[in-house]
Design a protein around this motif. Structure first.
Motif, PDB file in Angstrom:
ATOM      1  N   ALA A  64       0.837  -1.207   0.000  1.00  0.00           N
ATOM      2  CA  ALA A  64       0.000   0.000   0.000  1.00  0.00           C
ATOM      3  C   ALA A  64       0.867   1.250   0.000  1.00  0.00           C
ATOM      4  O   ALA A  64       0.567   2.230  -0.697  1.00  0.00           O
ATOM      5  N   PHE A  65       1.954   1.227   0.766  1.00  0.00           N
ATOM      6  CA  PHE A  65       2.842   2.391   0.781  1.00  0.00           C
ATOM      7  C   PHE A  65       3.549   2.542  -0.564  1.00  0.00           C
ATOM      8  O   PHE A  65       3.724   3.673  -1.054  1.00  0.00           O
ATOM      9  N   ALA A  66       3.949   1.420  -1.152  1.00  0.00           N
ATOM     10  CA  ALA A  66       4.623   1.482  -2.448  1.00  0.00           C
ATOM     11  C   ALA A  66       3.714   2.082  -3.518  1.00  0.00           C
ATOM     12  O   ALA A  66       4.186   2.760  -4.436  1.00  0.00           O
ATOM     13  N   ARG A  67       2.415   1.839  -3.391  1.00  0.00           N
ATOM     14  CA  ARG A  67       1.442   2.401  -4.335  1.00  0.00           C
ATOM     15  C   ARG A  67       1.097   3.848  -3.986  1.00  0.00           C
ATOM     16  O   ARG A  67       0.314   4.479  -4.687  1.00  0.00           O
ATOM     17  N   SER A  70      -2.420   6.256   0.537  1.00  0.00           N
ATOM     18  CA  SER A  70      -2.531   6.696   1.930  1.00  0.00           C
ATOM     19  C   SER A  70      -3.839   6.237   2.553  1.00  0.00           C
ATOM     20  O   SER A  70      -3.901   5.946   3.759  1.00  0.00           O
ATOM     21  N   ASP A  71      -4.896   6.141   1.751  1.00  0.00           N
ATOM     22  CA  ASP A  71      -6.192   5.717   2.278  1.00  0.00           C
ATOM     23  C   ASP A  71      -6.139   4.273   2.766  1.00  0.00           C
ATOM     24  O   ASP A  71      -6.662   3.952   3.838  1.00  0.00           O
ATOM     25  N   ALA A  72      -5.480   3.402   1.997  1.00  0.00           N
ATOM     26  CA  ALA A  72      -5.360   1.993   2.393  1.00  0.00           C
ATOM     27  C   ALA A  72      -4.514   1.849   3.650  1.00  0.00           C
ATOM     28  O   ALA A  72      -4.836   1.050   4.540  1.00  0.00           O
ATOM     29  N   CYS A  73      -3.454   2.625   3.748  1.00  0.00           N
ATOM     30  CA  CYS A  73      -2.595   2.583   4.945  1.00  0.00           C
ATOM     31  C   CYS A  73      -3.366   3.038   6.169  1.00  0.00           C
ATOM     32  O   CYS A  73      -3.333   2.384   7.226  1.00  0.00           O
ATOM     33  N   PHE A  74      -4.067   4.153   6.032  1.00  0.00           N
ATOM     34  CA  PHE A  74      -4.798   4.735   7.151  1.00  0.00           C
ATOM     35  C   PHE A  74      -5.931   3.818   7.605  1.00  0.00           C
ATOM     36  O   PHE A  74      -6.087   3.527   8.807  1.00  0.00           O
ATOM     37  N   ARG A 144       4.689   7.112   7.647  1.00  0.00           N
ATOM     38  CA  ARG A 144       5.573   7.430   6.514  1.00  0.00           C
ATOM     39  C   ARG A 144       4.838   8.279   5.476  1.00  0.00           C
ATOM     40  O   ARG A 144       5.413   9.218   4.905  1.00  0.00           O
ATOM     41  N   MET A 145       3.565   7.938   5.225  1.00  0.00           N
ATOM     42  CA  MET A 145       2.776   8.717   4.281  1.00  0.00           C
ATOM     43  C   MET A 145       2.569  10.140   4.803  1.00  0.00           C
ATOM     44  O   MET A 145       2.678  11.111   4.040  1.00  0.00           O
ATOM     45  N   ALA A 146       2.284  10.264   6.107  1.00  0.00           N
ATOM     46  CA  ALA A 146       2.070  11.591   6.690  1.00  0.00           C
ATOM     47  C   ALA A 146       3.333  12.435   6.595  1.00  0.00           C
ATOM     48  O   ALA A 146       3.272  13.640   6.323  1.00  0.00           O
ATOM     49  N   CYS A 147       4.486  11.786   6.794  1.00  0.00           N
ATOM     50  CA  CYS A 147       5.765  12.495   6.693  1.00  0.00           C
ATOM     51  C   CYS A 147       6.021  12.927   5.253  1.00  0.00           C
ATOM     52  O   CYS A 147       6.457  14.060   5.002  1.00  0.00           O
ATOM     53  N   ARG A 148       5.726  12.046   4.320  1.00  0.00           N
ATOM     54  CA  ARG A 148       5.937  12.373   2.898  1.00  0.00           C
ATOM     55  C   ARG A 148       4.993  13.483   2.445  1.00  0.00           C
ATOM     56  O   ARG A 148       5.349  14.309   1.588  1.00  0.00           O
ATOM     57  N   MET A 149       3.792  13.513   3.021  1.00  0.00           N
ATOM     58  CA  MET A 149       2.805  14.535   2.654  1.00  0.00           C
ATOM     59  C   MET A 149       3.057  15.853   3.377  1.00  0.00           C
ATOM     60  O   MET A 149       2.346  16.832   3.145  1.00  0.00           O
TER      61      MET A 149
END
Length: 211
Positions: A64-67, A70-74, A144-149
């Protein structure tokens, strides 16, 4: 993911049923009940299925992170963190009840076997901690997604990542990420947050009752 939650949630009730069947087998002189070999086989199959599903959830979190989904991760984080709350509660209550029952039945002499009891508690805690890993890894991907965003910085991401692997604090961290960082799934997160003080109050009352 939901099957993983379901399997863990039925663990304690299934063990209670097996203990009842085993007791009936002993009382009947072995003429009824489940043979020990069959029980061990079922237990092995059960834990193999739990482990396989848990590993699958962890792998899917990385996918999910590789794709950059963020919705799937959350959603994966919240599903596993919130969905396993009943499992952890039932697990804690059951272990406490069994210990108190053994303490009363042995009239306190069970305390002389403290090293054995401590070892069993440590093993049970480790197994329970392992059960939370899939949700923790989904939490890490969410962080990780939040940091990237740009929603949180590296230091905050490190702190959140550590909290994801600590009992009780992991769920509170998921609540914070939901309410503050992503501002999503607020109703259910507020309910979970509200249950924490209620749970602590019930725990204190329970300890005072048995003291």
């Amino acid at each position: 993911m939901l099957i993983y939650i379901l399997l863990l949630s039925i663990q304690v009730p299934a063990n209670i049923v097996c203990l009842i069947i085993a007791s009936y087998s002993v009382a009947s002189g072995g003429r009824a009940g489940i043979p020990a070999g069959v029980y061990l086989l079922l237990a092995a199959l059960y834990w193999a299925a739990v482990a396989a599903l848990g590993i699958r959830c962890i792998v899917r979190s990385f996918h999910a992170f590789a794709r950059q989904d963020s919705d799937a991760c959350f959603k994966g984080m919240l599903t596993l963190k919130y969905g396993l709350i009943p499992f952890f509660l039932i697990n804690f209550i059951s272990i406490t009840f069994l210990f108190l029952t053994a303490f009363v039945a042995s009239r306190g002499t069970i305390l002389f076997a403290f090293p054995v009891i401590a070892g069993l508690i440590a093993f049970g805690s480790l197994c329970t901690w392992l059960a939370m890993l899939p949700g923790a890894f989904y939490g890490v991907q969410t962080i990780r997604m939040a940091c990237r965003m740009g929603r949180i910085g590296p230091k905050a991401a490190l702190l959140h990542g550590i909290l994801q692997f600590i009992f009780l604090l992991d769920v509170l961290d998921a609540v914070y990420l939901s309410l503050v960082t992503f501002r999503a799934a607020r109703p259910v997160s507020l309910v979970v947050f509200g249950l924490y003080p209620a749970g602590f109050a019930c725990g204190i009352l329970f300890l005072l009752q048995i003291a």
